[in-house]
Design a protein around this motif. Structure first.
Motif, mmCIF file in Angstrom:
data_model
loop_
_atom_site.group_PDB
_atom_site.id
_atom_site.type_symbol
_atom_site.label_atom_id
_atom_site.label_comp_id
_atom_site.label_asym_id
_atom_site.label_seq_id
_atom_site.Cartn_x
_atom_site.Cartn_y
_atom_site.Cartn_z
ATOM 1 N N UNK A 77 -9.742 11.007 -5.813
ATOM 2 C CA UNK A 77 -9.229 11.006 -7.170
ATOM 3 C C UNK A 77 -7.709 10.888 -7.187
ATOM 4 N N UNK A 78 -7.049 11.599 -6.280
ATOM 5 C CA UNK A 78 -5.595 11.553 -6.231
ATOM 6 C C UNK A 78 -5.096 10.170 -5.820
ATOM 7 N N UNK A 79 -5.714 9.577 -4.818
ATOM 8 C CA UNK A 79 -5.326 8.241 -4.371
ATOM 9 C C UNK A 79 -5.573 7.214 -5.472
ATOM 10 N N UNK A 80 -6.719 7.369 -6.153
ATOM 11 C CA UNK A 80 -7.039 6.449 -7.236
ATOM 12 C C UNK A 80 -6.055 6.602 -8.381
ATOM 13 N N UNK A 83 4.088 8.662 -11.873
ATOM 14 C CA UNK A 83 3.779 7.984 -10.614
ATOM 15 C C UNK A 83 4.291 8.786 -9.419
ATOM 16 N N UNK A 84 5.477 9.359 -9.543
ATOM 17 C CA UNK A 84 6.041 10.166 -8.448
ATOM 18 C C UNK A 84 5.187 11.393 -8.191
ATOM 19 N N UNK A 85 4.732 12.047 -9.277
ATOM 20 C CA UNK A 85 3.879 13.231 -9.114
ATOM 21 C C UNK A 85 2.575 12.877 -8.398
ATOM 22 N N UNK A 86 1.983 11.743 -8.770
ATOM 23 C CA UNK A 86 0.742 11.308 -8.134
ATOM 24 C C UNK A 86 0.985 10.983 -6.664
ATOM 25 N N UNK A 87 2.104 10.307 -6.389
ATOM 26 C CA UNK A 87 2.418 9.971 -4.999
ATOM 27 C C UNK A 87 2.681 11.226 -4.175
ATOM 28 N N UNK A 88 3.409 12.179 -4.742
ATOM 29 C CA UNK A 88 3.719 13.417 -4.022
ATOM 30 C C UNK A 88 2.453 14.183 -3.661
ATOM 31 N N UNK A 89 1.460 14.178 -4.542
ATOM 32 C CA UNK A 89 0.201 14.874 -4.244
ATOM 33 C C UNK A 89 -0.524 14.211 -3.074
ATOM 34 N N UNK A 109 0.853 -1.178 0.000
ATOM 35 C CA UNK A 109 0.000 0.000 0.000
ATOM 36 C C UNK A 109 0.891 1.230 0.000
ATOM 37 N N UNK A 110 1.369 1.561 -1.192
ATOM 38 C CA UNK A 110 2.317 2.654 -1.356
ATOM 39 C C UNK A 110 1.765 3.962 -0.806
ATOM 40 N N UNK A 111 0.464 4.195 -1.024
ATOM 41 C CA UNK A 111 -0.132 5.470 -0.613
ATOM 42 C C UNK A 111 -0.126 5.664 0.904
ATOM 43 N N UNK A 122 11.698 -2.211 -1.462
ATOM 44 C CA UNK A 122 12.591 -1.171 -1.974
ATOM 45 C C UNK A 122 12.497 -1.058 -3.496
ATOM 46 N N UNK A 123 12.357 -2.192 -4.156
ATOM 47 C CA UNK A 123 12.247 -2.184 -5.611
ATOM 48 C C UNK A 123 10.983 -1.459 -6.058
ATOM 49 N N UNK A 124 9.876 -1.694 -5.355
ATOM 50 C CA UNK A 124 8.615 -1.030 -5.692
ATOM 51 C C UNK A 124 8.690 0.470 -5.403
ATOM 52 N N UNK A 125 9.387 0.826 -4.331
ATOM 53 C CA UNK A 125 9.563 2.243 -4.011
ATOM 54 C C UNK A 125 10.348 2.935 -5.123
ATOM 55 N N UNK A 126 11.436 2.297 -5.556
ATOM 56 C CA UNK A 126 12.241 2.864 -6.640
ATOM 57 C C UNK A 126 11.409 2.986 -7.912
ATOM 58 N N UNK A 127 10.571 2.011 -8.148
ATOM 59 C CA UNK A 127 9.734 1.989 -9.345
ATOM 60 C C UNK A 127 8.848 3.225 -9.397
ATOM 61 N N UNK A 128 8.255 3.581 -8.260
ATOM 62 C CA UNK A 128 7.355 4.741 -8.199
ATOM 63 C C UNK A 128 8.137 6.044 -8.314
#
Length: 285
Positions: free
Chosen positions: A114-117, A66-72, A4-6, A54-60
């Motif tokens: 919307x941002x989480x989705x 994906x990084x922009x969406x996560x940062x929001x 659950x990255x979010x 760690x691999x999934x974190x790097x992927x995002x």
């Protein structure tokens, strides 16, 4: 394993700032990945899980969208926490009641949802498409692990290939018992490549050699005598090297057979004879 990255602070896990560059993100990933890789943590049942995380974190964080969406999402969560902390208990209760009524009227926080989705959609896309940057970094980590393992093996092999050399020499003997470094090198190099040969400048009649291969060191210890007028004495720096137990067992089984023992001894005698002949020829050359 569905992370659950979010709900995670990816920057905190990598110990970097949200403003970190792509190069800094990759560097932090490599450092963490090398620390928690299963090969380096055989007793940690969670090592594989941590490495995967760690691999999934790097992927995002290495994918722009994906990084922009996560940062929001992360920014929204942090702002909400700050606002919530600033309210006293009474005002917080009023705020929560008001927000509950607004959710019912407006159908919930569409913007946050919307941002989480959107973040989940980006993560799903990465899972399907894969990431070339992530693959490259994983290969970098595996390459570093392999190099580290090779260095350790090389150090271990070096210790098993080191041999002490002693001979008689008086403290005031300028000829050092008749031996020079070049002469010792000629005597010893016939067994195999030499990594290092050091003749002691403080102690007469003393030297140390390190062969590239253990077999060469073993042959030198077994066969080399040096000058007949002043023989060399070769011995192991760290004791005789240990051989693989499975190989020893295999050799033992073969040697219980009389014919195998006979043939083996004949081969060894022939090899020893050829070696001695070669040594004599080299000495006379």
């Amino acid at each position: 394993m569905d992370l659950k990255i979010e709900e995670m602070d990816l920057y905190e896990i990598l110990e970097i700032e949200p403003s970190s560059s792509s190069a800094e993100i990759k560097k932090a990933y490599r450092k963490k990945a090398l620390q928690c890789h299963p090969d380096k943590n055989p007793d940690d049942p969670e090592a594989a899980k941590k490495f995967h995380q760690l691999t999934k974190i790097l992927e995002v964080l290495t994918d722009e969208a994906a990084k922009a969406a996560y940062d929001r999402v992360l920014k929204g969560k942090k702002e909400a926490v700050v606002r919530h902390q600033e309210l006293d208990s009474k005002r917080r209760k009023l705020k929560e009641d008001l927000e509950a009524r607004e959710r019912l009227a407006a159908g919930g926080f569409r913007r946050q949802k919307s941002e989480a989705q959107q973040l989940r959609e980006e993560i799903d896309r990465l899972r399907k498409e894969g990431s070339k940057q992530v693959d490259e970094e994983i290969q970098n980590v595996l390459r570093s692990l392999s190099e580290e393992k090779s260095r350790m093996q090389s150090q271990g092999n070096g210790a098993a290939c080191r041999v002490k050399i002693n001979w008689k020499a008086d403290k005031k003997d300028e000829t050092n018992g008749g031996y020079t470094q070049e002469m010792l090198h000629n005597f010893l190099s016939k067994y195999g490549d030499i990594q290092a040969l050091i003749v002691s400048s403080k102690k007469k009649g003393s030297a140390m050699v390190e062969f590239k291969e253990q077999k060469a060191a073993e042959m030198a210890v077994d066969f080399e005598l040096g000058l007949s007028a002043n023989p060399l004495k070769l011995s192991w720096v760290n004791g005789p090297p240990k051989h693989d137990s499975s190989q020893a067992k295999s050799d033992l089984i073969k040697e219980t057979d009389f014919e195998s023992v006979t043939l083996m001894n004949m081969r060894r005698a022939e090899e020893r004879k050829k070696l001695i002949e070669q040594m004599i020829a080299d000495d006379l050359a």
